[in-house]
Design a protein around this motif. Structure first.
Motif, mmCIF file in Angstrom:
data_model
loop_
_atom_site.group_PDB
_atom_site.id
_atom_site.type_symbol
_atom_site.label_atom_id
_atom_site.label_comp_id
_atom_site.label_asym_id
_atom_site.label_seq_id
_atom_site.Cartn_x
_atom_site.Cartn_y
_atom_site.Cartn_z
ATOM 1 N N LYS A 27 15.372 -11.254 -5.933
ATOM 2 C CA LYS A 27 14.784 -9.985 -6.376
ATOM 3 C C LYS A 27 13.584 -9.642 -5.499
ATOM 4 N N GLY A 28 13.045 -8.454 -5.687
ATOM 5 C CA GLY A 28 11.935 -8.003 -4.855
ATOM 6 C C GLY A 28 10.615 -8.635 -5.264
ATOM 7 N N GLY A 29 9.675 -8.627 -4.347
ATOM 8 C CA GLY A 29 8.313 -9.027 -4.673
ATOM 9 C C GLY A 29 8.044 -10.508 -4.753
ATOM 10 N N VAL A 30 9.004 -11.345 -4.347
ATOM 11 C CA VAL A 30 8.757 -12.794 -4.446
ATOM 12 C C VAL A 30 8.109 -13.360 -3.179
ATOM 13 N N GLY A 31 7.973 -12.523 -2.150
ATOM 14 C CA GLY A 31 7.283 -12.990 -0.946
ATOM 15 C C GLY A 31 8.202 -13.179 0.251
ATOM 16 N N LYS A 32 9.323 -12.498 0.240
ATOM 17 C CA LYS A 32 10.299 -12.606 1.336
ATOM 18 C C LYS A 32 9.697 -12.125 2.659
ATOM 19 N N SER A 33 8.991 -10.986 2.604
ATOM 20 C CA SER A 33 8.393 -10.464 3.843
ATOM 21 C C SER A 33 7.290 -11.385 4.336
ATOM 22 N N LEU A 34 6.541 -11.953 3.395
ATOM 23 C CA LEU A 34 5.481 -12.894 3.786
ATOM 24 C C LEU A 34 6.095 -14.100 4.491
ATOM 25 N N VAL A 35 7.170 -14.640 3.911
ATOM 26 C CA VAL A 35 7.813 -15.815 4.518
ATOM 27 C C VAL A 35 8.391 -15.457 5.887
ATOM 28 N N ALA B 299 15.026 -5.480 8.047
ATOM 29 C CA ALA B 299 16.205 -4.798 7.486
ATOM 30 C C ALA B 299 15.909 -4.195 6.120
ATOM 31 N N ASP B 300 14.641 -4.306 5.702
ATOM 32 C CA ASP B 300 14.242 -3.702 4.431
ATOM 33 C C ASP B 300 13.850 -2.245 4.729
ATOM 34 N N ILE B 301 14.878 -1.405 4.879
ATOM 35 C CA ILE B 301 14.669 -0.037 5.374
ATOM 36 C C ILE B 301 13.855 0.823 4.407
ATOM 37 N N PRO C 213 16.627 -6.827 2.524
ATOM 38 C CA PRO C 213 16.226 -6.262 1.233
ATOM 39 C C PRO C 213 16.692 -7.219 0.131
ATOM 40 N N PRO C 214 16.043 -7.179 -1.040
ATOM 41 C CA PRO C 214 16.456 -8.116 -2.083
ATOM 42 C C PRO C 214 17.888 -7.858 -2.559
ATOM 43 N N GLY C 215 18.538 -8.919 -3.033
ATOM 44 C CA GLY C 215 19.865 -8.763 -3.638
ATOM 45 C C GLY C 215 21.003 -8.881 -2.650
ATOM 46 N N GLU D 65 9.850 -22.118 -1.813
ATOM 47 C CA GLU D 65 9.271 -21.674 -3.082
ATOM 48 C C GLU D 65 7.906 -21.068 -2.807
ATOM 49 N N ASN D 66 7.797 -19.773 -3.062
ATOM 50 C CA ASN D 66 6.509 -19.100 -2.871
ATOM 51 C C ASN D 66 5.729 -19.119 -4.185
ATOM 52 N N MET D 67 4.429 -19.039 -4.090
ATOM 53 C CA MET D 67 3.542 -19.056 -5.262
ATOM 54 C C MET D 67 3.792 -20.303 -6.109
ATOM 55 N N LEU E 19 4.876 -22.752 -0.802
ATOM 56 C CA LEU E 19 3.691 -21.990 -0.397
ATOM 57 C C LEU E 19 2.803 -21.811 -1.612
ATOM 58 N N PRO E 20 1.500 -21.991 -1.452
ATOM 59 C CA PRO E 20 0.605 -21.806 -2.605
ATOM 60 C C PRO E 20 0.346 -20.327 -2.889
ATOM 61 N N ILE E 21 -0.214 -20.066 -4.043
ATOM 62 C CA ILE E 21 -0.772 -18.727 -4.297
ATOM 63 C C ILE E 21 -2.095 -18.721 -3.553
ATOM 64 N N ASP E 22 -2.235 -17.811 -2.614
ATOM 65 C CA ASP E 22 -3.457 -17.806 -1.819
ATOM 66 C C ASP E 22 -3.885 -16.358 -1.609
ATOM 67 N N PRO E 23 -4.965 -15.934 -2.283
ATOM 68 C CA PRO E 23 -5.404 -14.547 -2.158
ATOM 69 C C PRO E 23 -5.642 -14.140 -0.705
ATOM 70 N N SER E 24 -5.896 -15.107 0.165
ATOM 71 C CA SER E 24 -6.170 -14.712 1.551
ATOM 72 C C SER E 24 -4.887 -14.326 2.307
ATOM 73 N N PHE E 25 -3.692 -14.664 1.759
ATOM 74 C CA PHE E 25 -2.448 -14.129 2.328
ATOM 75 C C PHE E 25 -2.513 -12.599 2.283
ATOM 76 N N ALA E 26 -2.764 -12.116 1.053
ATOM 77 C CA ALA E 26 -2.807 -10.664 0.850
ATOM 78 C C ALA E 26 -3.912 -10.041 1.701
ATOM 79 N N ALA E 27 -5.066 -10.746 1.775
ATOM 80 C CA ALA E 27 -6.185 -10.210 2.565
ATOM 81 C C ALA E 27 -5.797 -10.109 4.038
HETATM 82 N N1 LIG Z 1 1.761 -16.914 -2.013
HETATM 83 C C1 LIG Z 1 1.141 -15.757 -2.152
HETATM 84 N N2 LIG Z 1 -0.168 -15.703 -2.448
HETATM 85 C C2 LIG Z 1 -0.796 -14.513 -2.590
HETATM 86 N N3 LIG Z 1 -0.203 -13.307 -2.449
HETATM 87 C C3 LIG Z 1 1.104 -13.303 -2.156
HETATM 88 C C4 LIG Z 1 1.846 -14.505 -1.974
HETATM 89 N N4 LIG Z 1 3.128 -14.170 -1.676
HETATM 90 C C5 LIG Z 1 3.190 -12.840 -1.645
HETATM 91 N N5 LIG Z 1 1.984 -12.307 -1.929
HETATM 92 C C6 LIG Z 1 1.663 -10.885 -2.004
HETATM 93 O O1 LIG Z 1 2.617 -10.285 -2.889
HETATM 94 C C7 LIG Z 1 3.064 -9.037 -2.388
HETATM 95 C C8 LIG Z 1 4.601 -9.041 -2.216
HETATM 96 O O2 LIG Z 1 4.948 -9.940 -1.175
HETATM 97 P P1 LIG Z 1 6.107 -9.573 -0.145
HETATM 98 O O3 LIG Z 1 5.978 -8.164 0.339
HETATM 99 O O4 LIG Z 1 6.154 -10.649 0.879
HETATM 100 O O5 LIG Z 1 7.365 -9.687 -1.121
HETATM 101 P P2 LIG Z 1 8.863 -9.237 -0.874
HETATM 102 O O6 LIG Z 1 9.696 -10.226 -1.604
HETATM 103 O O7 LIG Z 1 9.133 -9.075 0.574
HETATM 104 O O8 LIG Z 1 8.888 -7.838 -1.587
HETATM 105 P P3 LIG Z 1 9.933 -6.642 -1.362
HETATM 106 O O9 LIG Z 1 11.209 -7.159 -1.841
HETATM 107 O O10 LIG Z 1 9.345 -5.557 -2.201
HETATM 108 O O11 LIG Z 1 9.917 -6.348 0.117
HETATM 109 C C9 LIG Z 1 2.318 -8.821 -1.079
HETATM 110 O O12 LIG Z 1 1.183 -8.030 -1.339
HETATM 111 C C10 LIG Z 1 1.895 -10.214 -0.647
HETATM 112 O O13 LIG Z 1 0.712 -10.220 0.137
#
Ligand SMILES: Nc1ncnc2c1ncn2[C@@H]1O[C@H](COP(=O)(O)OP(=O)(O)OP(=O)(O)O)[C@@H](O)[C@H]1O
Length: 278
Positions: free
Chosen positions: A45-53, A73-75, A153-155, A205-207, A242-250
């Protein structure tokens, strides 16, 4: 083969040998493009951190000295350019499109570098979106690339199908979060990988946990991780957390993901080098 065969299987119901031979749907990349390894990064699903990874993997591979690229590919929800601080638009000539290059030399193609206004929504039907993703492979002049990461894209819709059919994907990295039903996500990914004949290489595993900045105790905020258990159950040899790390977002907000100092995915990069080669 029928005597009146015109070699157009789409207009014939005969079950002859030429029909039963599997046909490759792989699309030819642009002339001059040589990509050694393509890795798809997927999530349930979306928002789990795929783009971050995806971004961190590309950064890590670049740090290891590889020529690295990201095909976003997440158009409809492209977030890669922002995390790399890419503000310019892609250019091209009559032969094709040039990818945008990040500060450390990672090549990127994303819908956001083609739009006049990056804030404009892409309101397109599925086949048009899939066509754009395919063009990112066929019309972009990537040149020589060791590792290309595809942010999916998710899914399991049109775009993943297009990517798996049209690009020579070597393997899949599955991103999950502890809140999810990991085993269901993994099972789905494995079934898709079997259908597409592409192996699942690893589970990220993110977060997964939060590390206290003062005492460095690790707290599994969302409960105990089940990623290793799932990987073992389904025979996936590599996992990372991967840990939850506010500095990722920063760092992403500043467009400075390449400046993020920690290398949580260094083992994953080494693992990919080991299984796929250099
Ligand atoms: N481990 C983490 N710690 C802190 N913030 C995180 C972490 N992983 C992701 N985030 C934040 O969560 C948000 C969503 O992450 P990301 O865009 O990577 O998800 P996604 O799975 O690619 O979402 P989408 O499917 O919508 O593209 C971003 O703002 C990102 O910075």
């Amino acid at each position: 083969m029928s005597e009146s065969c015109n070699h157009d299987c789409s207009s014939c119901g005969s079950s002859c040998s030429s029909r039963t031979q599997p046909q490759s749907l792989l699309a030819q990349p642009h002339e001059g493009t040589h990509v050694k390894h393509v890795i798809a990064v997927v999530s349930g699903k979306g928002g789990v951190g795929k783009s971050l990874v995806t971004s961190l993997m590309a950064v890590q591979m670049r740090r290891h000295g590889f020529k690295t690229a990201i095909l976003d590919a997440d158009i409809t929800g492209p977030s890669i350019p922002k995390s790399f601080g890419i503000t310019g638009r892609a250019t091209g000539d009559e032969t094709g499109i040039f990818p945008v290059v990040t500060k450390t030399g990672i090549e990127v193609m994303s819908m956001n570098v083609l739009l006049e206004d990056a804030a404009s929504p892409v309101v397109w039907r599925g086949p048009v979106i899939s066509g754009a993703v395919k063009q990112f492979w066929t019309d972009v002049m990537w040149g020589d690339i060791d590792y290309m990461f595809v942010d999916m894209p998710p899914g399991t819709g049109d775009v993943p199908l297009t990517v798996f059919q049209s690009l020579p994907v070597d393997g899949i990295l599955v991103v999950t979060s502890p809140q999810e039903l990991v085993s269901m996500i993994v099972e789905k990914a494995l079934k898709m990988s079997e259908m597409m004949n592409v192996p699942v290489l690893g589970l990220i595993e993110n977060m997964s946990y939060f590390e206290c900045p003062n005492c460095h105790e690790r707290v599994e905020i969302y409960g105990p991780s089940r990623v290793d258990e799932s990987a073992q159950k389904y025979g996936i040899s590599h996992t990372a957390k991967l840990p939850i790390d506010p500095s990722f977002a920063a760092h992403c907000d500043k467009g400075d993901i390449e400046g993020y100092p920690a290398d949580y995915l260094a083992d994953t990069a080494k693992f990919l080098e080991g299984v796929l080669g250099k």
